[in-house]
Design a protein around this motif. Structure first.
Motif: not given
Length: 371
Positions: A285-291, A296-306
């Motif tokens: 969650r914290r990495v996705a928020e950072h991106f 970074v688009p939300a879908a891409v940020a979430q995929r990266e965070a995973e």
């Protein structure tokens, strides 16, 4: 509990096989209550839980197919292992990757669980039997998969993530969690099991003095009778120390109490210990928020965070230290690794990147390369 009847040296014997409470594999009834408790504690809690889950699957399979769970027939076990390798449920990242059948690591755990139940009851199960050995070897050859490792959360990215966290109890807690996990290179269960200053009902202790913060793990994965001690100097990790002590003060953590606790949606800090399985979600969650803050688009940020998990903090410390030129011995002094080859894997990867011949002028395919 399950009571099973089996034959040992031709004589019918009754034995307590398994108690599922806390995943304990309990030895036969000849041991005293205290001896049984110590025998059950010979396995780590996570191992007991994993073994209990696999034992339940094995006994259910036996009941459904008219087989004897204990003592087990090695051919029946081999058939079951092969069936699960082909048809077993797939979850998590392996499902997303389109994998079929259960992973070799899961199958090895299943075999170990069956072996542990036999050993606890004084029965020898030949887990090295030819049929078992050959089936497992064949599964490894035919179902080779790329091992999905957690991405390392390096110091640079982690510093940016922590710096963006605010003053709410949840953000202060998460900054402390990230700092503890990286600075001490600890596993998620070890982080959740920390108590302040003295051991309460956890597995380790976080203490501090004028010079450093120290984590002493009393019960840990590589335990060999001695506590595992890691120290982080104040003058080398100011951000981490500040984040950790800020949380301890805000949560009013008392001696012997859990350091990391649950925080409710309204911001109320509880005295309930943070569950180890929550760590991965917090990191992602914290990495996705950072991106997303970076645009970074939300879908891409979430995929990266995973790509990150609870192991990413420990992995990130090892990788960052190796890339900075730290020795294997220095890294092991923090992580507590018992296996030198594992740590050498981090340093070797860093060396490959640092001394790659592609970086030599005229070798790599860059605009500066000579024709």
């Amino acid at each position: 509990m399950i009571i099973a009847t089996y034959r040992l040296n031709g004589e019918a014997m009754n034995s307590i096989v398994v108690t599922y409470n806390n995943g304990q594999v309990a030895p036969h009834a000849g041991l005293s209550e205290s001896a049984r408790a110590f025998a059950a504690a010979s396995l780590a809690e996570n191992t007991r839980r994993a073994y209990a889950a696999q034992w339940r699957l094995w006994t259910a399979h036996c009941q459904a197919n008219g087989l004897t769970a204990l003592p087990a027939d090695t051919t029946a076990v081999a058939n079951w292992i092969a069936q699960r390798a082909t048809e077993g449920d797939v979850g998590g990242k392996r499902r997303k990757a389109g994998a079929r059948g259960q992973a070799i690591a899961t199958l090895r755990t299943a075999l170990a669980a069956i072996g542990a139940a036999h050993q606890a009851n004084g029965i020898v199960l030949d887990t090295g039997a030819a049929e078992l050995r050959m089936v497992l070897k064949g599964i490894r050859r035919e179902k080779t998969e790329k091992i999905a490792k957690a991405a390392p959360l390096r110091a640079g990215l982690l510093m940016e993530v922590i710096a963006a966290l605010g003053d709410t109890p949840l953000e202060v807690r998460d900054a402390a969690l990230l700092s503890l996990g990286y600075a001490f290179a600890r596993r998620r269960s070890e982080l959740a099991g920390l108590d302040l200053d003295r051991l309460g009902d956890g597995d380790g202790v976080l203490s501090s003095d004028a010079h450093a913060l120290t984590v002493t793990l009393i019960r840990h994965k590589t335990q060999a009778g001695e506590p595992l001690v890691s120290t982080v100097p104040r003058d080398g990790s100011e951000t981490a120390v500040k984040a950790i002590e800020r949380w301890v003060a805000l949560a009013a953590v008392k001696s012997g109490e859990p350091v990391l606790r649950r925080v409710l949606k309204g911001g109320k800090i509880t005295t309930e210990r943070l569950h180890p399985q929550s760590v991965t979600g917090i990191i992602q969650r914290r990495v996705a928020e950072h991106f997303m803050r970076k645009g970074v688009p939300a879908a891409v940020a979430q995929r990266e965070a995973e790509l990150y998990s609870g192991h990413s903090l420990r992995h990130g410390f090892c990788t960052t230290a190796a890339e900075a030129g730290a020795s294997v011995q220095a890294i092991m002094s923090v992580t507590g690794h018992k296996s030198v080859p594992i740590v050498m894997g981090y340093t070797a990867a860093a060396d490959r990147a640092r001394i790659s011949p592609h970086r030599i002028k005229g070798v790599g395919l860059t605009s500066a390369a000579k024709l």
